[in-house]
Write an enzyme that holds these catalytic residues in place. Structure first.
Site, PDB file in Angstrom:
ATOM      1  N   LEU A 259       3.143   1.447  -2.991  1.00 48.49           N
ATOM      2  CA  LEU A 259       3.136   0.117  -2.391  1.00 48.49           C
ATOM      3  C   LEU A 259       1.827  -0.627  -2.631  1.00 48.49           C
ATOM      4  O   LEU A 259       1.693  -1.782  -2.233  1.00 48.49           O
ATOM      5  CB  LEU A 259       3.381   0.216  -0.880  1.00 48.49           C
ATOM      6  N   ARG A 260       0.871   0.020  -3.289  1.00 53.42           N
ATOM      7  CA  ARG A 260      -0.415  -0.634  -3.513  1.00 53.42           C
ATOM      8  C   ARG A 260      -0.246  -1.889  -4.380  1.00 53.42           C
ATOM      9  O   ARG A 260      -0.944  -2.874  -4.192  1.00 53.42           O
ATOM     10  CB  ARG A 260      -1.399   0.346  -4.154  1.00 53.42           C
TER      11      ARG A 260
END
Length: 321
Positions: A259-260
């Site tokens: 999700l970065r």
């Protein structure tokens, strides 16, 4: 200290300049990784931007031992050489003085000197992995902790980490590359007109640096004002649920790991909107920063050799259809 080449006078390399401006508006984005050919203005652009920014309080730049410090200093720009030892990077404790005299004697390292500014690592792909790990951890936390034999010293270390390298000389580990906020690809200009203009500007700067800087002073002041205005409003720029959904669908479409990428995409789009002086992120902002935020987070697809940037652009077109 020599005069820096004006940031506004750099020919081309628009993507690199945009990434640096975004990182200057919101340092939480996590730094910039610049891949590309040698001699394409990578370090020149970073030094130029650092020199362009307003001075920072002296107590913010560098390690302070508690003594009063007044005034302001230029934004720090620190080079980290490939052969740097861990002690030189993080700082060193003088155990002999600490044990003999009971004094916590600390020799600040490069991370302390970079506080409030930029830490530049050329050929970061050739840097030892444990040093890169350390840099990324400190860049993420904003604090450096040095521990030796039960003694501990901590100090602020908030900086924009800029790495550059040529992929042909060795790749950066994917898990480390992923932790850089933005990734930029630079190439030697192939346009004859651009190359001639670069030569002319470099020659003028070398012969008459003061006159050349004066010529670009107005453009530089505009850039300073854009950054300052962007910093002032970036926290208030909004993203609608529809825009957040677009960012998530894009990351799903290109199979970005973790999700970065979505978080960086969100922050980068917000910083870009702030730079442009608008109060809400739109689909255009997402499209412009998507290659910067995602290209280094894509898994290699053996059935698709078009390259990560092309995959992202194709995904954007499909989502817009």
């Amino acid at each position: 200290m020599g005069m820096s080449f004006p940031f506004s006078a750099i020919v081309g390399q628009d993507e690199m300049k945009l990434a640096l401006l975004i990182a200057a508006v919101d340092p939480r984005i996590g730094g910039v990784m610049v891949f590309g050919d040698r001699g394409t203005g990578k370090s020149t652009a970073v030094r130029s931007l650092a020199a362009l920014l307003p001075h920072v309080p002296a107590e913010q730049a560098g390690y302070q031992d508690g003594s009063p410090c007044k005034g302001s200093v230029p934004v720090p720009f620190v080079d980290l050489p490939l052969g740097a030892t861990e002690d030189r990077v993080v700082g060193a404790l003088d155990l002999e003085r600490a044990l003999g005299a009971g004094i916590k004697a600390f020799e600040p390292g490069l991370l302390a000197r970079a506080n409030g500014g930029f830490l530049y690592v050329d050929e970061v792909n050739l840097l030892e992995d444990h040093i890169v790990d350390l840099l990324l951890d400190v860049a993420a936390s904003g604090e450096n902790v040095v521990e030796r034999d039960g003694l501990s010293v901590r100090h602020p270390a908030r900086f924009v980490l800029i790495g550059s390298g040529n992929p042909e000389e060795g790749e950066l580990r994917p898990q480390l590359l992923d932790r850089f906020g933005l990734s930029v690809e630079v190439r030697t200009p192939q346009d004859l007109g651009q190359r001639v203009e670069i030569l002319k500007r470099c020659d003028m700067f070398e012969r008459e640096p003061v006159a050349f800087a004066a010529k670009w002073h107005r453009a530089e002041r505009k850039t300073v004002k854009r950054i300052a205005a962007g910093r002032a409003v970036v926290a208030s720029v909004t993203l609608s649920d529809a825009i957040l959904a677009l960012a998530s669908r894009l990351c799903l479409n290109v199979a970005a790991d973790g999700l970065r990428g979505e978080l960086t995409l969100m922050r980068s789009a917000r910083a870009l909107a702030a730079l442009e002086g608008v109060c809400e992120v739109d689909a255009g902002h997402i499209a412009r920063v998507a290659p910067l935020a995602l290209r280094h987070r894509l898994r290699r697809d053996v059935l698709d050799e078009t390259g990560s940037t092309a995959r992202i652009e194709r995904a954007l077109e499909e989502l817009a259809a």
